[in-house]
Design an enzyme around this catalytic site. Structure first.
Site, PDB file in Angstrom:
ATOM      1  N   GLY A 133      -2.782 -12.700  24.700  1.00  0.00           N
ATOM      2  CA  GLY A 133      -1.720 -11.784  25.064  1.00  0.00           C
ATOM      3  C   GLY A 133      -1.220 -12.064  26.465  1.00  0.00           C
ATOM      4  NE  ARG A 191       4.232  18.748   0.650  1.00  0.00           N
ATOM      5  CZ  ARG A 191       5.453  18.373   0.321  1.00  0.00           C
ATOM      6  NH1 ARG A 191       6.471  18.651   1.123  1.00  0.00           N
ATOM      7  NH2 ARG A 191       5.678  17.704  -0.794  1.00  0.00           N
ATOM      8  CD  GLN A 246     -11.775  22.075   1.677  1.00  0.00           C
ATOM      9  OE1 GLN A 246     -12.963  22.082   1.329  1.00  0.00           O
ATOM     10  NE2 GLN A 246     -10.958  23.111   1.442  1.00  0.00           N
ATOM     11  NE  ARG A 260      -6.603  12.344   0.254  1.00  0.00           N
ATOM     12  CZ  ARG A 260      -5.502  12.134  -0.489  1.00  0.00           C
ATOM     13  NH1 ARG A 260      -5.266  10.936  -0.996  1.00  0.00           N
ATOM     14  NH2 ARG A 260      -4.657  13.112  -0.732  1.00  0.00           N
ATOM     15  CD  GLU A 280     -11.333  -9.736  22.968  1.00  0.00           C
ATOM     16  OE1 GLU A 280     -12.494 -10.108  23.209  1.00  0.00           O
ATOM     17  OE2 GLU A 280     -10.352 -10.107  23.644  1.00  0.00           O
ATOM     18  CD  GLU A 294     -13.511 -11.718  10.041  1.00  0.00           C
ATOM     19  OE1 GLU A 294     -13.234 -10.787   9.264  1.00  0.00           O
ATOM     20  OE2 GLU A 294     -14.627 -12.290  10.033  1.00  0.00           O
TER      21      GLU A 294
END
Length: 684
Positions: free
Chosen positions: A191, A326, A346, A348, A444, A446
């Site tokens: 990076g 919802r 709950q 999940r 960093e 696999e």
């Protein structure tokens, strides 16, 4: 007691009140004060810093979000502009470097670039360099140089011993000649390398004039002219292009063509080369030298455990606020329930809520321990202890990084699905979070390769146990192995759900599992060697169902052990400690339930013990009990709405109002397309 309460109330004034709305019904049902919990969980200093950071981001022009998708080049420009703004205005935390990870709540590219250029590179120079690197370090910190960390190569990633880039010392010029023999040896994925870096920490095979290869060593290397940002002669450097996510980060590739680097650019804390070309190591034992280096290199993996925590936090906040607001279905046609009331939701989401808290506690501890190790490398003369700590940090990070990033991966997907079709909208942010976390599973190191490195260290500890020697675990992640024989004799003897879900009993089960898999894997490797396999083949053929599971169980134990210890902090109020205990029990029980086959097969639980029923009923019971606290629990860790940036997870719970606003925000959404005449197949 009254004085303490007054002080706590003043601290809670640091935290914004939340708006009224559909979520208020659950906030009123909570058994604890979410502001108090945030102060006690994160600490006053971090909460103060968060306030400073959030306020700055929300009020600064550089951080206002674009209405439309912007180009790759503009995305990267925006990222560096934001970084310079943070530095210029003294927003980055200096004394607590792990705190910059909270930038992930806003945009993931920014903290990645920040961590590399402002954290990782200076940290490596501090840890592995000496006074002669002070000038370069100073210019990096002043912003005159831009830096990156170049280890990975096109054909070699996690296998750092197999890197092909060479640095051969030339005593005539007192310099190292860097060379990339082919494209496979090109440094990549670094990076800030693609466009911005003027200097790079480069790991290369150090070769002395007698042609002896002394292995991988770190150098600080100039790759671009700081005045023109053009590559230095003998350097080929470029950008790797657009990625699935994190496109504010300019990942690049780098090749050397007999490029000369001054001798003093070798980071020589642990090893040096004299002007004449003689190799001098401060740590004579090459394995210990490697161990000290591994500890320094583990900083990135340690940080990723916290990055995974940031992602799972964002996803969990969005999903739980969504399912609490919802409404769907109900006992009658006229009544709809918030979907958080349904057991399937709950089951999940709540284990992921518990995982998020466990990872939060663990990652903060681990980042602090890693920071202390970096300081020890600078100040301690105990090379033996430094090497031992380095090896354990390497092992624990190689286990925890895969576990945390995979846990976050699975949680984000469940959170996306729990939000239904709305969760698939880009504005929900869940898709971006999923793609951003995906990188954690590979960079960093696999994950599957890192797991093998952790298991190698654990197997070496079992050799100590077998010989009656002390287990080398200064951090305490594996010190319990000294009692392995006694632990393996234990049996599950709980007769109730409450007893089964008690933390001490769950922790004992994980100690047994770790010892069981360690012994099982060790015996597997030993048996393969007896059958004529070499060390490499024996290790390779003992991964699936053995070493891989061992490493993950070891990491789970470390996280649960850390969480159990943290709960005892006297700063927590009784009601806070109670709900944290439920979360820890849920995380441990949920993790243990997935190992039921091992508990039965290994003899820890007898066939008539009913451990499966007790665990599963315990998970269901705790999850149901947490419904009243779930919204407050995500409030504890949630950033402000501007930072969270998801219409599904806003703190007022007004899902539909915010969705409508997002639909109308871009004028193009209400306009016919420029290609409208091409839509119809018939001529008008």
């Amino acid at each position: 007691m009254r004085v303490h309460s007054v002080k706590l109330m003043k601290k809670m004034d640091l935290i914004r009140d939340l708006p009224k709305g559909p979520l208020e019904v659950y906030r009123k049902r909570a058994t604890f004060n979410w502001k108090s919990m945030r102060i006690n969980l994160l600490g006053e200093d971090l909460v103060r810093y968060q306030k400073k950071l959030w306020n700055y981001i929300e009020s600064s022009p550089e951080f206002q979000r674009p209405v439309k998708t912007i180009s790759l080049d503009e995305t990267r420009r925006r990222c560096y502009k934001q970084l310079n703004s943070l530095i210029k205005n003294d927003i980055l935390p200096i004394d607590h470097p792990g705190w910059f990870n909270y930038l992930f709540f806003y945009d993931a590219s920014l903290p990645v670039v920040t961590g590399i250029t402002q954290g990782m590179v200076p940290s490596v120079i501090f840890s592995l360099g000496t006074n002669r690197h002070g000038e370069i370090l100073e210019k990096i910190q002043e912003g005159k140089y831009t830096s990156c960390f170049a280890l990975t190569e096109i054909a070699h990633g996690t296998n750092i011993r197999g890197m092909l880039t060479t640095a051969k010392y030339d005593p005539r010029t007192e310099s190292f000649i860097f060379h990339s023999p082919n494209f496979e040896s090109a440094k990549c994925w670094a990076g800030a390398l693609g466009k911005a870096a003027t200097h790079a920490i480069v790991y290369a095979q150090l070769i002395t004039p007698d042609n002896e290869n002394h292995g991988l060593h770190p150098f600080i290397v100039q790759i671009r002219d700081p005045k023109t940002f053009l590559p230095m002669p003998g350097i080929t450097v470029g950008d790797m292009g657009e990625k699935v996510a994190l496109n504010g980060v300019d990942n690049g590739f780098l090749m050397f063509n007999h490029y000369s680097v001054p001798r003093i650019n070798l980071l020589n804390k642990n090893a040096d080369v004299t002007k004449e070309g003689k190799y001098v190591a401060q740590i004579k034992d090459r394995s210990k030298l490697f161990g000290a280096s591994l500890g320094a290199l583990s900083t990135g993996r340690v940080t990723i455990t916290m990055i995974g925590t940031m992602y799972i936090t964002l996803a969990t906040v969005i999903a739980i606020r969504y399912v609490a607001a919802r409404k769907q279905f109900g006992p009658s046609a006229k009544e709809e329930y918030p979907v958080i009331e349904y057991q399937v939701q709950q089951g999940r989401l709540f284990p992921h809520l518990a995982s998020m808290y466990a990872m939060t506690v663990f990652s903060h501890m681990f980042v602090r321990k890693s920071r202390e190790f970096q300081i020890d490398m600078l100040t301690s003369d105990d090379k033996e202890l430094i090497s031992t700590k380095g090896l354990e940090i390497h092992a624990l990070s190689s286990a925890a990084k895969p576990l945390c990033t995979w846990t976050a991966r699975d949680a984000i997907q469940d959170c996306r699905e729990a939000c239904g079709g709305h969760g698939y909208l880009k504005v929900s942010r869940l898709g971006d979070i999923r793609s951003e976390n995906d990188a954690n599973c590979t960079y960093e190191g696999e994950n599957n390769v890192l797991i093998q490195q952790a298991s190698n260290w654990l197997l070496s500890q079992w050799a100590n146990v077998s010989q009656g020697k002390k287990v080398a675990s200064p951090l305490g992640s594996a010190s319990f192995l000294e009692g392995a024989n006694q632990i393996l004799s234990l049996k599950f003897n709980c007769s109730s759900i409450d007893q089964t879900m008690q933390l001490e009993n769950l922790l004992i089960a994980f100690k047994w599992l770790t010892c069981y898999y360690l012994k099982k894997t060790y015996e597997r490797v030993h048996r393969l060697k007896q059958n004529g396999n070499g060390n490499f083949e024996a290790r390779n053929d003992s991964q699936t169902y053995f070493a891989r599971t061992l490493t993950l169980v070891y990491a789970e134990h470390a996280i649960i052990q850390t969480f159990c210890h943290r709960i005892q902090d006297p700063e927590f109020k009784d009601d806070e400690r109670l709900v944290l205990t439920k979360l820890c029990s849920l995380y441990a029980g949920w993790s243990l339930e997935r190992r039921l086959g091992d508990l039965y097969a290994g003899g820890y639980a007898s066939p008539d013990s009913k451990i499966d029923i007790l665990l599963r009923e315990g998970i269901i019971a705790i999850s149901k009990d947490l419904v009243k606290d779930a919204v407050a629990l995500v409030d504890v860790v949630a950033p402000p709405d501007f930072i969270l940036n998801s219409p599904l997870g806003m703190s007022d719970g007004e899902i539909y109002k915010h969705l409508e606003k997002s639909f109308l925000k871009n004028p193009e959404n209400l306009q016919r397309p420029s290609w409208w005449q091409e839509i119809s197949r018939s001529k008008l």
